[in-house]
Motif scaffolding. Structure first.
Motif, PDB file in Angstrom:
ATOM      1  N   VAL A   1      21.298 -61.627  13.578  1.00 37.05           N
ATOM      2  CA  VAL A   1      20.760 -60.547  14.999  1.00 37.05           C
ATOM      3  C   VAL A   1      19.375 -60.932  14.270  1.00 37.05           C
ATOM      4  O   VAL A   1      18.471 -61.094  14.574  1.00 37.05           O
ATOM      5  N   CYS A   2      19.295 -60.275  12.827  1.00 37.98           N
ATOM      6  CA  CYS A   2      17.682 -59.891  11.880  1.00 37.98           C
ATOM      7  C   CYS A   2      17.566 -61.050  11.001  1.00 37.98           C
ATOM      8  O   CYS A   2      15.798 -61.242  10.919  1.00 37.98           O
ATOM      9  N   ASP A   3      17.925 -61.485  10.587  1.00 42.63           N
ATOM     10  CA  ASP A   3      17.841 -63.001   9.610  1.00 42.63           C
ATOM     11  C   ASP A   3      18.279 -62.034   8.089  1.00 42.63           C
ATOM     12  O   ASP A   3      17.856 -63.394   7.101  1.00 42.63           O
ATOM     13  N   HIS A   4      18.481 -61.328   8.058  1.00 41.58           N
ATOM     14  CA  HIS A   4      18.616 -60.737   6.638  1.00 41.58           C
ATOM     15  C   HIS A   4      19.845 -61.783   5.699  1.00 41.58           C
ATOM     16  O   HIS A   4      20.819 -61.855   6.238  1.00 41.58           O
ATOM     17  N   ALA A   5      19.634 -61.994   4.306  1.00 37.99           N
ATOM     18  CA  ALA A   5      20.839 -62.495   3.602  1.00 37.99           C
ATOM     19  C   ALA A   5      21.746 -61.031   2.574  1.00 37.99           C
ATOM     20  O   ALA A   5      21.968 -61.888   2.106  1.00 37.99           O
ATOM     21  N   TRP A   6      21.941 -59.911   3.138  1.00 34.93           N
ATOM     22  CA  TRP A   6      22.698 -59.202   2.252  1.00 34.93           C
ATOM     23  C   TRP A   6      23.320 -58.101   2.708  1.00 34.93           C
ATOM     24  O   TRP A   6      22.950 -57.856   4.361  1.00 34.93           O
ATOM     25  N   PHE A   7      23.991 -58.262   2.535  1.00 34.75           N
ATOM     26  CA  PHE A   7      25.980 -57.703   3.363  1.00 34.75           C
ATOM     27  C   PHE A   7      25.878 -57.149   2.141  1.00 34.75           C
ATOM     28  O   PHE A   7      25.957 -57.193   0.766  1.00 34.75           O
ATOM     29  N   ARG A   8      26.795 -55.792   2.611  1.00 33.64           N
ATOM     30  CA  ARG A   8      27.972 -54.997   2.116  1.00 33.64           C
ATOM     31  C   ARG A   8      29.255 -55.306   2.909  1.00 33.64           C
ATOM     32  O   ARG A   8      29.948 -54.619   4.017  1.00 33.64           O
ATOM     33  N   PRO A   9      29.803 -55.724   1.669  1.00 31.36           N
ATOM     34  CA  PRO A   9      31.632 -55.905   2.707  1.00 31.36           C
ATOM     35  C   PRO A   9      32.081 -54.906   2.468  1.00 31.36           C
ATOM     36  O   PRO A   9      31.796 -53.532   2.052  1.00 31.36           O
ATOM     37  N   ARG A  10      33.199 -54.840   3.737  1.00 35.88           N
ATOM     38  CA  ARG A  10      34.230 -53.695   3.307  1.00 35.88           C
ATOM     39  C   ARG A  10      35.137 -54.171   4.715  1.00 35.88           C
ATOM     40  O   ARG A  10      35.108 -55.453   5.349  1.00 35.88           O
ATOM     41  N   GLU A  11      36.504 -53.484   4.373  1.00 38.78           N
ATOM     42  CA  GLU A  11      38.051 -54.472   5.149  1.00 38.78           C
ATOM     43  C   GLU A  11      37.748 -53.623   6.333  1.00 38.78           C
ATOM     44  O   GLU A  11      37.151 -53.026   6.786  1.00 38.78           O
ATOM     45  N   VAL A  12      38.514 -54.750   7.117  1.00 40.66           N
ATOM     46  CA  VAL A  12      38.132 -54.281   9.004  1.00 40.66           C
ATOM     47  C   VAL A  12      39.449 -54.369   9.253  1.00 40.66           C
ATOM     48  O   VAL A  12      40.221 -55.405   9.159  1.00 40.66           O
ATOM     49  N   LYS A  13      40.082 -53.026   9.963  1.00 38.71           N
ATOM     50  CA  LYS A  13      41.727 -53.010  10.763  1.00 38.71           C
ATOM     51  C   LYS A  13      40.775 -54.386  12.143  1.00 38.71           C
ATOM     52  O   LYS A  13      40.946 -53.999  13.045  1.00 38.71           O
ATOM     53  N   LEU A  14      42.303 -55.239  12.297  1.00 38.57           N
ATOM     54  CA  LEU A  14      41.958 -56.182  13.454  1.00 38.57           C
ATOM     55  C   LEU A  14      43.270 -55.098  13.776  1.00 38.57           C
ATOM     56  O   LEU A  14      44.899 -55.253  14.620  1.00 38.57           O
ATOM     57  N   ASN A  15      43.068 -54.305  15.069  1.00 36.59           N
ATOM     58  CA  ASN A  15      44.236 -53.441  15.717  1.00 36.59           C
ATOM     59  C   ASN A  15      44.620 -54.290  16.617  1.00 36.59           C
ATOM     60  O   ASN A  15      44.039 -54.985  17.312  1.00 36.59           O
ATOM     61  N   SER A  16      46.255 -53.525  16.848  1.00 31.08           N
ATOM     62  CA  SER A  16      46.862 -54.219  18.120  1.00 31.08           C
ATOM     63  C   SER A  16      47.821 -53.692  19.160  1.00 31.08           C
ATOM     64  O   SER A  16      47.840 -52.359  18.213  1.00 31.08           O
ATOM     65  N   THR A  17      47.547 -53.477  20.306  1.00 27.81           N
ATOM     66  CA  THR A  17      48.198 -52.271  21.096  1.00 27.81           C
ATOM     67  C   THR A  17      49.305 -52.500  20.854  1.00 27.81           C
ATOM     68  O   THR A  17      49.793 -51.352  20.362  1.00 27.81           O
ATOM     69  N   GLY A  18      50.254 -53.237  20.842  1.00 29.88           N
ATOM     70  CA  GLY A  18      52.034 -52.939  20.596  1.00 29.88           C
ATOM     71  C   GLY A  18      51.782 -51.644  18.657  1.00 29.88           C
ATOM     72  O   GLY A  18      52.445 -50.639  18.543  1.00 29.88           O
ATOM     73  N   ALA A  19      50.949 -52.298  17.717  1.00 30.21           N
ATOM     74  CA  ALA A  19      51.407 -51.437  16.536  1.00 30.21           C
ATOM     75  C   ALA A  19      50.775 -49.823  17.015  1.00 30.21           C
ATOM     76  O   ALA A  19      51.180 -48.771  16.039  1.00 30.21           O
ATOM     77  N   GLU A  20      49.533 -50.350  17.746  1.00 32.93           N
ATOM     78  CA  GLU A  20      49.107 -48.739  17.978  1.00 32.93           C
ATOM     79  C   GLU A  20      50.101 -47.744  18.646  1.00 32.93           C
ATOM     80  O   GLU A  20      49.644 -46.340  18.593  1.00 32.93           O
ATOM     81  N   LEU A  21      50.763 -48.432  19.352  1.00 27.90           N
ATOM     82  CA  LEU A  21      51.334 -48.266  20.869  1.00 27.90           C
ATOM     83  C   LEU A  21      52.655 -47.126  19.848  1.00 27.90           C
ATOM     84  O   LEU A  21      52.762 -46.188  19.840  1.00 27.90           O
ATOM     85  N   PHE A  22      53.043 -48.208  18.370  1.00 31.40           N
ATOM     86  CA  PHE A  22      54.367 -47.053  18.049  1.00 31.40           C
ATOM     87  C   PHE A  22      53.905 -46.536  16.772  1.00 31.40           C
ATOM     88  O   PHE A  22      54.718 -46.799  15.995  1.00 31.40           O
ATOM     89  N   GLY A  23      52.542 -46.661  16.214  1.00 31.69           N
ATOM     90  CA  GLY A  23      52.133 -45.583  15.176  1.00 31.69           C
ATOM     91  C   GLY A  23      52.499 -46.499  13.709  1.00 31.69           C
ATOM     92  O   GLY A  23      51.961 -45.891  12.443  1.00 31.69           O
ATOM     93  N   LEU A  24      52.180 -47.905  14.231  1.00 32.32           N
ATOM     94  CA  LEU A  24      51.962 -48.126  12.937  1.00 32.32           C
ATOM     95  C   LEU A  24      50.421 -49.358  12.442  1.00 32.32           C
ATOM     96  O   LEU A  24      50.177 -50.344  12.211  1.00 32.32           O
ATOM     97  N   ALA A  25      49.908 -48.746  13.190  1.00 36.06           N
ATOM     98  CA  ALA A  25      48.434 -49.163  12.981  1.00 36.06           C
ATOM     99  C   ALA A  25      48.227 -49.935  11.420  1.00 36.06           C
ATOM    100  O   ALA A  25      47.411 -50.703  11.208  1.00 36.06           O
ATOM    101  N   TRP A  26      48.311 -48.773  10.828  1.00 37.14           N
ATOM    102  CA  TRP A  26      48.231 -49.255   9.346  1.00 37.14           C
ATOM    103  C   TRP A  26      48.563 -50.549   8.528  1.00 37.14           C
ATOM    104  O   TRP A  26      48.671 -51.941   8.022  1.00 37.14           O
ATOM    105  N   ALA A  27      49.812 -51.371   9.479  1.00 42.09           N
ATOM    106  CA  ALA A  27      50.862 -52.589   9.410  1.00 42.09           C
ATOM    107  C   ALA A  27      50.041 -53.965   9.703  1.00 42.09           C
ATOM    108  O   ALA A  27      49.820 -54.740   9.738  1.00 42.09           O
ATOM    109  N   ASN A  28      48.989 -53.402  10.802  1.00 43.11           N
ATOM    110  CA  ASN A  28      47.542 -54.460  11.325  1.00 43.11           C
ATOM    111  C   ASN A  28      47.245 -55.633   9.939  1.00 43.11           C
ATOM    112  O   ASN A  28      46.978 -55.406   9.225  1.00 43.11           O
ATOM    113  N   ALA A  29      47.066 -57.253  10.821  1.00 41.09           N
ATOM    114  CA  ALA A  29      45.956 -57.463   9.911  1.00 41.09           C
ATOM    115  C   ALA A  29      44.602 -56.740   9.688  1.00 41.09           C
ATOM    116  O   ALA A  29      44.082 -56.074  10.136  1.00 41.09           O
ATOM    117  N   SER A  30      44.248 -57.670   8.766  1.00 39.25           N
ATOM    118  CA  SER A  30      42.648 -56.804   8.002  1.00 39.25           C
ATOM    119  C   SER A  30      41.572 -58.529   8.128  1.00 39.25           C
ATOM    120  O   SER A  30      41.994 -59.579   7.709  1.00 39.25           O
TER     121      SER A  30
END
Length: 86
Positions: free
Chosen positions: A22-51
Motif C-alpha cells: 500500500v505505502c511502500d514502507h519497509a518496517w513491519f510488526r509480525p503477528r499470528e493470524v488465525k485462518l478461521n473455517s466455517t466448520g471449526a467455528e460452527l463446532f467451537g473448534l476455532a482454536w484448531a484452525n491453521a494460522s
C-alpha cells in the motif's frame, strides 16, 4: 498494539526485500493470524484452525498474510537485509 509490542522488523520473501503493497514502507510488526473455517467455528473448534504469519505495516497498518511453507524471514535493524536481498 499493547504493552508487549514488538519492535518493527524488515522482511524478505523468497530472498527478496519485502515492502508494503500500500505505502511502500519497509518496517513491519509480525503477528499470528488465525485462518478461521466455517466448520471449526460452527463446532467451537476455532482454536484448531491453521494460522498464517501476518506482517502489519508500521506506517499504514495494512496486514499482509503469508500461509504455507515459504513464510517471510524477519530481520532486525542491526542485522539489516541479508546480502543479495534487493
Amino acid at each position: 498494539m499493547g504493552l508487549f509490542e514488538s519492535k518493527p522488523l524488515l522482511a524478505t520473501v523468497l530472498g527478496r526485500a519485502f515492502r508494503c503493497l500500500v505505502c511502500d514502507h519497509a518496517w513491519f510488526r509480525p503477528r499470528e493470524v488465525k485462518l478461521n473455517s466455517t466448520g471449526a467455528e460452527l463446532f467451537g473448534l476455532a482454536w484448531a484452525n491453521a494460522s498464517a504469519l501476518g506482517l502489519v505495516c508500521d506506517e499504514c497498518g495494512y496486514v499482509h498474510e503469508f500461509a504455507g511453507r515459504n513464510r517471510p524471514q524477519l530481520w532486525n535493524e542491526k542485522q539489516g537485509y541479508p546480502e543479495g536481498a534487493e
